[in-house]
Design an enzyme around this catalytic site. Structure first.
Site, PDB file in Angstrom:
ATOM      1  N   ASN A  81      34.363 -73.169   1.302  1.00  0.00           N
ATOM      2  CA  ASN A  81      34.948 -72.312   2.345  1.00  0.00           C
ATOM      3  C   ASN A  81      34.986 -73.069   3.674  1.00  0.00           C
ATOM      4  OD1 ASN A  81      36.161 -69.948   3.209  1.00  0.00           O
ATOM      5  ND2 ASN A  81      34.257 -69.008   3.832  1.00  0.00           N
ATOM      6  N   PHE A 126      22.531 -72.355   5.127  1.00  0.00           N
ATOM      7  CA  PHE A 126      23.691 -71.471   5.270  1.00  0.00           C
ATOM      8  C   PHE A 126      24.465 -71.310   3.965  1.00  0.00           C
ATOM      9  CE2 PHE A 126      23.446 -73.408   9.583  1.00  0.00           C
ATOM     10  CZ  PHE A 126      23.406 -72.261  10.359  1.00  0.00           C
ATOM     11  N   SER A 183      21.241 -61.612   6.545  1.00  0.00           N
ATOM     12  CA  SER A 183      22.320 -60.755   7.047  1.00  0.00           C
ATOM     13  C   SER A 183      21.802 -59.360   7.337  1.00  0.00           C
ATOM     14  CB  SER A 183      23.408 -60.682   5.971  1.00  0.00           C
ATOM     15  OG  SER A 183      24.280 -59.620   6.229  1.00  0.00           O
ATOM     16  N   TYR A 194      26.717 -59.231  -2.698  1.00  0.00           N
ATOM     17  CA  TYR A 194      26.487 -60.220  -1.640  1.00  0.00           C
ATOM     18  C   TYR A 194      25.206 -59.886  -0.882  1.00  0.00           C
ATOM     19  CZ  TYR A 194      26.639 -61.986   3.127  1.00  0.00           C
ATOM     20  OH  TYR A 194      26.280 -62.536   4.332  1.00  0.00           O
ATOM     21  N   LYS A 198      21.224 -61.790  -0.547  1.00  0.00           N
ATOM     22  CA  LYS A 198      20.486 -62.081   0.689  1.00  0.00           C
ATOM     23  C   LYS A 198      19.083 -61.474   0.621  1.00  0.00           C
ATOM     24  CE  LYS A 198      23.620 -64.342   3.110  1.00  0.00           C
ATOM     25  NZ  LYS A 198      23.479 -65.789   3.312  1.00  0.00           N
ATOM     26  N   ASN A 221      27.383 -59.385  13.548  1.00  0.00           N
ATOM     27  CA  ASN A 221      28.776 -59.767  13.269  1.00  0.00           C
ATOM     28  C   ASN A 221      29.206 -60.956  14.125  1.00  0.00           C
ATOM     29  OD1 ASN A 221      28.373 -56.884  12.500  1.00  0.00           O
ATOM     30  ND2 ASN A 221      30.443 -57.124  11.733  1.00  0.00           N
ATOM     31  N   ASN A 243      36.871 -60.486   7.863  1.00  0.00           N
ATOM     32  CA  ASN A 243      36.236 -60.032   9.100  1.00  0.00           C
ATOM     33  C   ASN A 243      37.276 -59.678  10.153  1.00  0.00           C
ATOM     34  OD1 ASN A 243      33.745 -60.502   7.894  1.00  0.00           O
ATOM     35  ND2 ASN A 243      33.737 -62.636   8.546  1.00  0.00           N
ATOM     36  N   ARG A 295      36.828 -47.758   4.047  1.00  0.00           N
ATOM     37  CA  ARG A 295      36.455 -48.605   2.906  1.00  0.00           C
ATOM     38  C   ARG A 295      35.126 -48.109   2.350  1.00  0.00           C
ATOM     39  NH1 ARG A 295      37.219 -54.489   5.567  1.00  0.00           N
ATOM     40  NH2 ARG A 295      35.633 -53.543   6.870  1.00  0.00           N
ATOM     41  N   ASP A 336      31.280 -48.748   3.883  1.00  0.00           N
ATOM     42  CA  ASP A 336      31.235 -48.950   5.336  1.00  0.00           C
ATOM     43  C   ASP A 336      30.453 -47.805   5.996  1.00  0.00           C
ATOM     44  OD1 ASP A 336      32.554 -51.323   5.432  1.00  0.00           O
ATOM     45  OD2 ASP A 336      34.440 -50.541   6.232  1.00  0.00           O
TER      46      ASP A 336
END
Length: 338
Positions: free
Chosen positions: A35, A80, A124, A148, A152, A178, A198, A291, A294
């Site tokens: 990425n 990371f 996160s 995801y 973490k 964020n 994002n 979504r 959220d």
């Protein structure tokens, strides 16, 4: 002694490498370009006038990752590297669990083998789940809503267990909110592959004409304007938080979690309005269904990082918008060669 930065060519990694080099640290970057783009490495050198070692290695490739430890005297790791798209993690959970967790296990086994016991981990705010009230503090009960986030949380637990087994380890778990913005030079920034997950890169891609309009998911939340409220933090402030966490792990032992956020919540439409004000570019948007997964409001209590790391955010939302736009407007195709 060198700092190994896994995923150091990525968005947050590259900004952190710039801060490390500017502070006089020697750096080794490991990245598999899943990425990120090679061009970023040239730009890091251009911004800092410093050199560093780079290995194109996947953390799942134990043999080649071990060479990095054999060929360099590593004192500490900032970790990371990992897959990071929430939606994609729901579609291909096994890939996320295998990549993020197995990669971290291999990394930690090699750290142990070569007696490198200092690590700053990129966690996160997703580990706070959906049931905690903001502002969020580090001692709240943890839960997740997608694979995801689960990776973490599992890695946080793995690292805590590593410390329980061997008290020589020193570990910082950094829970980001964020990250947005870019280096003020406009030379490095966020360059997502495909459709951005994002808010800010989506806004900047609309602004630069790459996308027609912004989709705003939900306008019926219990917030001041009905859109979701989040804690947006400038990526350079975030990078500096890693330096502060690194200083701590190099001088102590133990394991601690820290929120890296501003402590302020802004709605999606607040960000749009601030972006328009900072840049003079109008952002067309349409309201869509909420979504799944959220939540209405999510922002940090950053007091612990201030007290124990001597870190706090400095940049404003206007800075974040202006720097994001400078990056995108000067690099409309991201890191693709001009």
């Amino acid at each position: 002694m060198k700092v190994l930065v896994t995923g150091g060519a990525g968005y947050i990694g590259s900004h952190t490498v710039v801060e490390l080099l500017n502070d006089g640290y020697e750096v080794v970057i490991v990245d598999n370009y899943s990425n990120s783009k090679p061009e970023v490495l040239k730009r890091i050198k251009e911004l800092t006038n410093k050199d560093f070692d780079f290995y194109e290695v996947d953390l799942l490739d134990r043999e080649n990752l071990e060479k990095v430890f054999q060929e360099n005297e590593i004192s500490s790791v900032i970790h990371f590297a990992g897959l990071k798209a929430v939606g994609e993690s729901v579609e291909i959970p096994l890939k996320y669990y295998h990549n993020n967790i197995t990669g971290t296990l291999i990394l930690c086994e090699l750290m142990d083998k070569y007696d490198v016991k200092n690590i700053v981990f990129s966690s996160s705010a997703t580990v706070y789940g959906m049931n905690n009230e903001s502002p969020l503090t580090e001692n709240l009960p943890l839960s997740t809503t997608n694979p995801y986030g689960s990776t973490k949380l599992m890695i946080e637990q793995i690292l805590r267990d590593v410390y329980i087994s061997d008290k020589d380890w020193s570990i910082s778990l950094l829970r980001y909110f964020n990250p947005i913005g870019a280096h003020k030079s406009g030379r490095i920034g966020e360059d997502p592959t495909g459709i951005p997950n994002n808010l800010m890169p989506y806004i900047t891609q609309v602004a630069v004409g790459k996308r027609e309009k912004l989709s705003v998911f939900g306008n019926d939340y219990d917030t001041h304007d009905g859109t979701g409220v989040r804690d947006y933090i400038h990526v350079v402030d975030l990078a500096k938080g890693h330096i502060k966490a690194l200083e701590k792990v190099l001088n102590t032992t133990g394991v601690d979690a820290y929120n890296l956020g501003t402590g302020k919540g802004y709605s999606v439409l607040d960000v749009v309005k601030n972006f328009e004000k900072a840049t003079g570019v109008k952002i067309p948007y349409e309201i869509k269904e909420r979504r799944a997964g959220d939540i209405a409001t999510c922002f940090a209590n950053p007091e612990k990082a201030k007290k124990e790391l001597d870190w706090s955010s400095e940049k404003t939302l206007e800075d974040m918008c202006r720097d994001s736009w400078k990056w995108q407007s000067e690099n409309p195709k991201g890191y693709e060669e001009k």
